[in-house]
Write a protein that holds these residues in place. Structure first.
Motif, PDB file in Angstrom:
ATOM      1  N   LEU A  14      60.362  57.560 -76.789  1.00 24.78           N
ATOM      2  CA  LEU A  14      61.310  57.527 -75.678  1.00 24.78           C
ATOM      3  C   LEU A  14      62.091  58.834 -75.587  1.00 24.78           C
ATOM      4  N   LEU A  15      62.552  59.342 -76.712  1.00 20.90           N
ATOM      5  CA  LEU A  15      63.326  60.584 -76.717  1.00 20.90           C
ATOM      6  C   LEU A  15      62.463  61.779 -76.314  1.00 20.90           C
ATOM      7  N   GLY A  20      61.293  65.631 -71.996  1.00 17.55           N
ATOM      8  CA  GLY A  20      60.315  66.147 -71.034  1.00 17.55           C
ATOM      9  C   GLY A  20      60.776  66.092 -69.594  1.00 17.55           C
ATOM     10  N   THR A  21      61.711  65.201 -69.295  1.00 22.68           N
ATOM     11  CA  THR A  21      62.213  65.106 -67.918  1.00 22.68           C
ATOM     12  C   THR A  21      63.188  66.223 -67.593  1.00 22.68           C
ATOM     13  N   GLY A  22      63.807  66.795 -68.625  1.00 19.87           N
ATOM     14  CA  GLY A  22      64.831  67.809 -68.399  1.00 19.87           C
ATOM     15  C   GLY A  22      66.182  67.232 -68.011  1.00 19.87           C
ATOM     16  N   ALA A  23      66.282  65.923 -67.972  1.00 17.98           N
ATOM     17  CA  ALA A  23      67.541  65.276 -67.587  1.00 17.98           C
ATOM     18  C   ALA A  23      68.574  65.419 -68.705  1.00 17.98           C
ATOM     19  N   SER A  24      69.807  65.666 -68.320  1.00 16.77           N
ATOM     20  CA  SER A  24      70.888  65.729 -69.305  1.00 16.77           C
ATOM     21  C   SER A  24      71.827  64.533 -69.174  1.00 16.77           C
ATOM     22  N   LYS A  25      71.735  63.835 -68.047  1.00 16.85           N
ATOM     23  CA  LYS A  25      72.562  62.651 -67.795  1.00 16.85           C
ATOM     24  C   LYS A  25      71.630  61.462 -67.541  1.00 16.85           C
ATOM     25  N   VAL A  26      71.995  60.310 -68.102  1.00 17.30           N
ATOM     26  CA  VAL A  26      71.149  59.128 -67.924  1.00 17.30           C
ATOM     27  C   VAL A  26      71.983  57.897 -67.589  1.00 17.30           C
ATOM     28  N   LEU A  27      71.351  56.985 -66.912  1.00 20.42           N
ATOM     29  CA  LEU A  27      71.872  55.644 -66.681  1.00 20.42           C
ATOM     30  C   LEU A  27      71.019  54.721 -67.540  1.00 20.42           C
ATOM     31  N   ILE A  28      71.660  53.874 -68.303  1.00 14.94           N
ATOM     32  CA  ILE A  28      70.928  52.906 -69.112  1.00 14.94           C
ATOM     33  C   ILE A  28      70.975  51.571 -68.391  1.00 14.94           C
ATOM     34  N   VAL A  59      68.328  52.007 -80.293  1.00 15.31           N
ATOM     35  CA  VAL A  59      67.704  52.728 -79.181  1.00 15.31           C
ATOM     36  C   VAL A  59      68.778  53.298 -78.255  1.00 15.31           C
ATOM     37  N   VAL A  60      69.765  52.484 -77.912  1.00 13.12           N
ATOM     38  CA  VAL A  60      70.841  52.950 -77.028  1.00 13.12           C
ATOM     39  C   VAL A  60      71.630  54.078 -77.703  1.00 13.12           C
ATOM     40  N   ALA A  61      71.913  53.951 -78.989  1.00 12.56           N
ATOM     41  CA  ALA A  61      72.630  55.007 -79.715  1.00 12.56           C
ATOM     42  C   ALA A  61      71.797  56.291 -79.744  1.00 12.56           C
ATOM     43  N   ASP A  62      70.492  56.170 -79.899  1.00 14.76           N
ATOM     44  CA  ASP A  62      69.618  57.341 -79.904  1.00 14.76           C
ATOM     45  C   ASP A  62      69.645  58.038 -78.543  1.00 14.76           C
ATOM     46  N   ILE A  63      69.600  57.261 -77.482  1.00 14.65           N
ATOM     47  CA  ILE A  63      69.677  57.840 -76.132  1.00 14.65           C
ATOM     48  C   ILE A  63      71.026  58.528 -75.943  1.00 14.65           C
ATOM     49  N   ASP A  64      72.086  57.867 -76.388  1.00 11.86           N
ATOM     50  CA  ASP A  64      73.431  58.433 -76.273  1.00 11.86           C
ATOM     51  C   ASP A  64      73.541  59.754 -77.032  1.00 11.86           C
ATOM     52  N   ASP A  68      73.791  62.617 -71.990  1.00 17.24           N
ATOM     53  CA  ASP A  68      75.106  62.134 -71.578  1.00 17.24           C
ATOM     54  C   ASP A  68      74.915  60.830 -70.800  1.00 17.24           C
ATOM     55  N   VAL A  69      75.300  59.711 -71.396  1.00 15.54           N
ATOM     56  CA  VAL A  69      75.172  58.420 -70.714  1.00 15.54           C
ATOM     57  C   VAL A  69      76.324  58.311 -69.710  1.00 15.54           C
ATOM     58  N   VAL A  70      75.974  58.264 -68.422  1.00 16.10           N
ATOM     59  CA  VAL A  70      76.988  58.263 -67.370  1.00 16.10           C
ATOM     60  C   VAL A  70      77.152  56.905 -66.703  1.00 16.10           C
TER      61      VAL A  70
END
Length: 96
Positions: A14-15, A20-28, A59-64, A68-70
């Motif tokens: 997942l990481l 690979g997306t280049g995204a720096s901000k995500v919505l979970i 998983v959520v902590a890894d994404i965080d 940046d979880v927005v």
């Protein structure tokens, strides 16, 4: 989409995808049906074979940690006990 077996031990796939997306901000979007119903039954169906609560938190902590979880959405929660209790209490004195 990442099946539970891909995320049980680590979030590497997942990481890698996220990087690979280049995204720096995500919505979970957390669908409670991802939690194994044998641990706790939160969703509409009885879905077994999902992640444990601890695995989902990891998983959520890894994404965080990777972005940046927005925003966070929680979906599929179904309060069965509340609905059943309402029907039981219907007509009880003082409750209408």
């Amino acid at each position: 989409m990442f099946p539970p077996d891909t995320l049980r031990d680590d979030s590497a796939a997942l990481l890698e995808w996220l990087r690979g997306t280049g995204a720096s901000k995500v919505l979970i979007h957390f669908d409670v049906d991802t939690i194994d119903a044998d641990e706790v039954h939160l969703g509409l169906g009885y879905d077994v074979g999902g992640l444990t609560s601890a695995q989902a938190r990891r998983v959520v902590a890894d994404i965080d940690g990777a972005a940046d979880v927005v925003a966070l959405s929680i979906a599929e929660f179904f309060p069965r006990q509340v609905i059943h209790l309402r029907s039981i209490l219907a007509g009880f004195p003082l409750l209408g």
